[in-house]
Write a protein that holds these residues in place. Structure first.
Motif, short mmCIF file in Angstrom:
data_model
loop_
_atom_site.label_atom_id
_atom_site.label_comp_id
_atom_site.label_asym_id
_atom_site.label_seq_id
_atom_site.Cartn_x
_atom_site.Cartn_y
_atom_site.Cartn_z
N UNK A 34 58.43 -7.57 33.83
CA UNK A 34 58.70 -6.15 33.64
C UNK A 34 59.79 -5.62 34.57
N UNK A 35 60.16 -6.38 35.60
CA UNK A 35 61.26 -5.94 36.47
C UNK A 35 62.61 -6.05 35.77
N UNK A 36 62.68 -6.84 34.70
CA UNK A 36 63.91 -6.99 33.92
C UNK A 36 63.81 -6.06 32.71
N UNK A 37 64.66 -5.03 32.63
CA UNK A 37 64.57 -4.08 31.51
C UNK A 37 64.78 -4.76 30.16
N UNK A 38 64.19 -4.20 29.14
CA UNK A 38 64.36 -4.70 27.77
C UNK A 38 65.70 -4.26 27.21
N UNK A 39 66.25 -5.06 26.33
CA UNK A 39 67.50 -4.69 25.67
C UNK A 39 68.37 -5.91 25.43
N UNK A 40 69.66 -5.66 25.33
CA UNK A 40 70.63 -6.71 25.01
C UNK A 40 71.39 -7.11 26.27
N UNK A 41 71.45 -8.41 26.55
CA UNK A 41 72.21 -8.92 27.68
C UNK A 41 73.68 -8.95 27.31
N UNK A 42 74.50 -8.39 28.18
CA UNK A 42 75.95 -8.45 28.02
C UNK A 42 76.51 -9.14 29.26
N UNK A 43 77.82 -9.26 29.32
CA UNK A 43 78.46 -9.85 30.50
C UNK A 43 78.15 -9.01 31.73
N UNK A 44 78.07 -7.69 31.56
CA UNK A 44 77.87 -6.78 32.69
C UNK A 44 76.41 -6.49 33.02
N UNK A 45 75.50 -6.61 32.06
CA UNK A 45 74.10 -6.25 32.30
C UNK A 45 73.16 -7.36 31.84
N UNK A 46 72.15 -7.60 32.66
CA UNK A 46 71.13 -8.59 32.31
C UNK A 46 69.88 -7.83 31.87
N UNK A 47 69.40 -8.16 30.68
CA UNK A 47 68.20 -7.54 30.13
C UNK A 47 67.36 -8.61 29.44
N UNK A 48 66.08 -8.30 29.31
CA UNK A 48 65.17 -9.19 28.59
C UNK A 48 65.31 -8.89 27.10
N UNK A 49 65.74 -9.86 26.33
CA UNK A 49 65.99 -9.66 24.91
C UNK A 49 64.71 -9.25 24.19
N UNK A 50 64.78 -8.16 23.45
CA UNK A 50 63.62 -7.67 22.70
C UNK A 50 63.80 -7.90 21.19
N UNK A 51 64.75 -8.74 20.81
CA UNK A 51 65.01 -9.05 19.40
C UNK A 51 65.02 -10.57 19.17
N UNK A 52 64.11 -11.27 19.82
CA UNK A 52 64.08 -12.72 19.71
C UNK A 52 63.42 -13.19 18.42
N UNK A 53 63.90 -14.33 17.94
CA UNK A 53 63.33 -14.96 16.75
C UNK A 53 63.28 -16.46 17.01
N UNK A 54 62.20 -17.08 16.58
CA UNK A 54 62.05 -18.52 16.74
C UNK A 54 62.68 -19.22 15.54
N UNK A 55 63.58 -20.17 15.81
CA UNK A 55 64.21 -20.90 14.71
C UNK A 55 63.36 -22.10 14.28
N UNK A 56 62.31 -22.41 15.04
CA UNK A 56 61.41 -23.50 14.68
C UNK A 56 60.37 -23.04 13.65
#
Length: 148
Positions: A51-73
């Motif tokens: 929870x210390x890592x905010x949710x959202x999209x990681x860019x070059x400038x910001x690190x976030x925990x991806x909240x749009x993940x999908x398993x390809x398996x």
């Protein structure tokens, strides 16, 4: 009292996760289509974290925990629970039989401040610190992207 607060948090996260799963199913079925102007944006390097890592999209400038993940398996959206980790007896068979029934998944979650429990239908992780999905070769999770 602490248990009730954790249960209320879990129910709220179950509802949010359920909404994400329903939205993903609609997107896959074509009932929610994207115009070419709304191309999906994806994380540069997908991360998961506590929870210390905010949710959202990681860019070059910001690190976030991806909240749009999908398993390809297993081709399922990855759901997560903030403030929880998976119990030691969680396994593949439990997930296959209970995903995405969030009420049934609850039986294998323990409360942990700062933790996040992630799962698809075939894999799961409990994390507190940021973890690059490129470093974890067992997980087959990718950023499915979002709009906007």
């Amino acid at each position: 009292m602490i248990w009730m607060t954790s249960l209320m948090k879990l129910r709220r996260h179950c509802l949010l996760a359920s909404e994400r799963v329903n939205h993903e199913d609609k997107r896959r079925s074509g009932s929610a289509t994207l115009s070419h102007e709304e191309s999906p944006k994806r994380c540069t390097t997908p991360l998961i974290g506590g929870t210390s890592l905010p949710l959202g999209m990681t860019t070059v400038a910001t690190k976030r925990s991806c909240d749009q993940l999908r398993c390809i398996k297993c081709d399922s959206p990855v759901i997560f629970f903030e403030g929880f980790i998976w119990t030691e007896d969680t396994d593949y068979l439990f997930l296959r039989n209970n995903y995405p029934d969030l009420e049934r998944l609850r039986s294998h979650l323990d409360s942990l401040r700062g933790g996040r429990a992630y799962a698809c239908q075939c894999s799961f992780r409990s994390v507190e610190e940021p973890l690059s999905l490129e470093e974890d070769t067992e997980l087959q999770w990718v950023c499915a992207g979002g709009t906007g």
